[in-house]
Design an enzyme around this catalytic site. Sequence first.
Site, short mmCIF file in Angstrom:
data_model
loop_
_atom_site.label_atom_id
_atom_site.label_comp_id
_atom_site.label_asym_id
_atom_site.label_seq_id
_atom_site.Cartn_x
_atom_site.Cartn_y
_atom_site.Cartn_z
N HIS A 19 0.87 -1.18 0.00
CA HIS A 19 0.00 0.00 0.00
C HIS A 19 0.91 1.23 0.00
CE1 HIS A 19 -3.09 2.87 1.03
NE2 HIS A 19 -3.98 1.94 0.80
N ARG B 65 -3.73 -7.91 -6.98
CA ARG B 65 -5.10 -8.12 -6.50
C ARG B 65 -5.97 -6.90 -6.79
NH1 ARG B 65 -7.37 -6.59 -0.80
NH2 ARG B 65 -5.76 -5.04 -0.99
C1 LIG Z 1 -5.47 -2.62 7.12
C2 LIG Z 1 -6.05 -3.60 6.13
C3 LIG Z 1 -7.13 -3.21 5.35
C4 LIG Z 1 -7.68 -4.12 4.41
N1 LIG Z 1 -8.79 -3.75 3.70
C5 LIG Z 1 -9.39 -4.67 2.88
C6 LIG Z 1 -10.61 -4.37 2.20
O1 LIG Z 1 -11.17 -3.28 2.35
N2 LIG Z 1 -11.16 -5.33 1.40
C7 LIG Z 1 -10.58 -6.55 1.21
O2 LIG Z 1 -11.11 -7.38 0.47
N3 LIG Z 1 -9.43 -6.87 1.86
C8 LIG Z 1 -8.84 -5.97 2.69
N4 LIG Z 1 -7.68 -6.32 3.35
C9 LIG Z 1 -7.16 -7.68 3.19
C10 LIG Z 1 -8.04 -8.67 3.98
O3 LIG Z 1 -8.37 -8.09 5.22
C11 LIG Z 1 -7.32 -10.00 4.24
O4 LIG Z 1 -6.75 -10.49 3.06
C12 LIG Z 1 -8.30 -11.05 4.79
O5 LIG Z 1 -8.97 -10.51 5.92
C13 LIG Z 1 -7.57 -12.32 5.14
O6 LIG Z 1 -8.46 -13.18 5.82
P1 LIG Z 1 -7.92 -14.57 6.38
O7 LIG Z 1 -9.04 -15.20 7.09
O8 LIG Z 1 -7.23 -15.29 5.32
O9 LIG Z 1 -6.76 -14.12 7.43
P2 LIG Z 1 -6.86 -13.31 8.79
O10 LIG Z 1 -8.09 -12.52 8.90
O11 LIG Z 1 -5.58 -12.57 8.93
O12 LIG Z 1 -6.92 -14.46 9.89
C14 LIG Z 1 -5.82 -15.33 10.10
C15 LIG Z 1 -6.04 -16.10 11.38
O13 LIG Z 1 -5.03 -17.09 11.52
C16 LIG Z 1 -4.48 -17.02 12.84
N5 LIG Z 1 -3.15 -17.61 12.81
C17 LIG Z 1 -2.07 -17.24 12.08
N6 LIG Z 1 -1.04 -18.06 12.34
C18 LIG Z 1 -1.48 -18.97 13.25
C19 LIG Z 1 -0.87 -20.07 13.92
N7 LIG Z 1 0.39 -20.43 13.72
N8 LIG Z 1 -1.61 -20.77 14.81
C20 LIG Z 1 -2.91 -20.43 15.07
N9 LIG Z 1 -3.53 -19.41 14.46
C21 LIG Z 1 -2.82 -18.69 13.56
C22 LIG Z 1 -4.55 -15.54 13.14
O14 LIG Z 1 -4.36 -15.26 14.51
C23 LIG Z 1 -5.95 -15.25 12.63
O15 LIG Z 1 -6.92 -15.70 13.54
C24 LIG Z 1 -7.11 -5.41 4.26
C25 LIG Z 1 -6.03 -5.78 5.06
C26 LIG Z 1 -5.50 -4.90 5.97
C27 LIG Z 1 -4.34 -5.34 6.83
#
Ligand SMILES: Cc1cc2nc3c(=O)[nH]c(=O)nc-3n(C[C@H](O)[C@H](O)[C@H](O)COP(=O)(O)OP(=O)(O)OC[C@H]3O[C@@H](n4cnc5c(N)ncnc54)[C@H](O)[C@@H]3O)c2cc1C
Length: 509
Positions: free
Chosen positions: A232, A372
Amino acid sequence: MNERSYDVVVIGAGIAGLMAAYKLAPLRVAVLCKKALGSGAATDWAQGGIAAAMGSDDSPALHALDTQRAGAGLSDETIAAILANDAPARIEELLELGAAFDRTADGELALGREAAHQRRRIVKAGGDATGHEILKTLIAAIGLAKHVDVIAEANVEDLLVDSEERVVGVIARIAGARERFIVRARATVLATGGIGRLYRYTTNPVEAAGDGIAMAARAGATLADMEFVQFHPTALAIGRDPMPLVTEAIRGEGAQLVNDLGERFMTALHDDAELAPRDVVARGIFDQLRRGRTVGLDARDSIGDRFPELFPTVFAFCTSAGIDPRSARIPVAPAAHYHMGGVAADEWGRTSLPGLWVCGESAATGVHGANRLASNSLLEALVYASRVADDIREHPLPHPTSGALPVAPHDSSPRLAQAVVDLRNVMYADVGLLRDARGLQSALARIETLEDEFPNALGELRNLLVVARLIASAALAREESRGSHFRQDFPIPDEAFAKRSFTKIDAVA
Ligand SMILES: Cc1cc2nc3c(=O)[nH]c(=O)nc-3n(C[C@H](O)[C@H](O)[C@H](O)COP(=O)(O)OP(=O)(O)OC[C@H]3O[C@@H](n4cnc5c(N)ncnc54)[C@H](O)[C@@H]3O)c2cc1C
């Protein structure tokens, strides 16, 4: 060692992990997450929204087309079509679960428009709190679901693999505990999120440390598209780690980027200056930082006194650091934001290892290609979490067998913390926005030194090193520039490289 047994174990409690767990009913599911439920997930911080072709002038075909264009030639057509086709149904499901998305005065979903989307198709909640609303909704649903147990503050260290190379569960450790415990399962779902922690500057939570990718790599899984990391351009550089986002909309209102000499450098780099594509602006700012300059976003003339009303979240972040954007420039730097690469997955989230599925940011389905499209990541997590759950439910699962216990990491040297700092600096400087063979080779040499020095690191260094090696190696191998990957020594796209990259840890070790 303490052992529990489930039908399915899900690692991660962001949008991907929770949606998969919810939809796996009636199978018995354990969800393990590093922090308390609701924290430590990027999902909670997602602002802009979630894309879906819900408008009367829109169609999944248009959405898929925009997705593919953003992917710079590498977005998989089939996967992009699935993403766009499934999107409206997944949004309806969230609405049924109680998600309070923003609505117009006549009760329709208030659809926002974002760069590179041809139509208004961004579903939002609370203006800029979309991720929080989705997470809250899913946590409430999981709370009522009898088939799911959540094991919080549990750090998964490795996958358990049996003699036939089938993943049969995980080995984890509760925060602060000495003993590890095993969760055996007939299916394992990785949903551990992104890799932002690997970079000195990032918008991602500390927990986005590439754990899922690293443990899958150690277990022998195929990884894909590892070189593609999206930055970003404007994260708030006030010494906070992770860094808050300074939304692009501020530049949209006319704010200008200037260095500490007062020079407006973007005009020389692109006709659209501050409104050039994200990658171009991010590289422009990075180049200034590399030359020893600092960069500020000047909103004084364009926005001025309207700032608190137009951008209350950014205003609050600024004032908490003693900066008033009505009278001073906002210090910014580009920050690692999203990883297009990850564990290679097919259209059902299946990985190359039997027994292991992946969804969310830790997956590389190929939908994003080399870059993306905004607001497609929450969607990808939602759509593919659902498909993973369908696939696991619809196929007979074998009974869990015992897997070999991987060697436990045990080095807790006080020097580990400094090693993480060093690695993050190297990755930002040499494996970030501007890459070349010399920088990438020097980064790989540093990674190797750290691997030699800390072969059994306890904590985040262990996984960060694996992911760092995979990203740097893939970036070195791609001798062209495409999407988020920019090589100064190969600055233009090359047809010979117009394909996705696949690798295994053994190939780059
Ligand atoms: C500031 C910000 C703004 C964003 N805005 C947008 C948006 O507007 N629209 C959009 O589409 N995307 C956006 N994104 C991207 C999007 O938020 C993420 O790609 C998405 O939420 C990922 O979801 P996930 O479930 O894969 O991972 P996450 O939501 O990151 O969840 C991962 C989980 O795994 C757990 N975990 C990790 N390692 C371990 C381990 N070893 N053992 C146990 N647990 C573990 C973590 O604690 C967490 O619970 C944004 C990202 C950020 C950082």
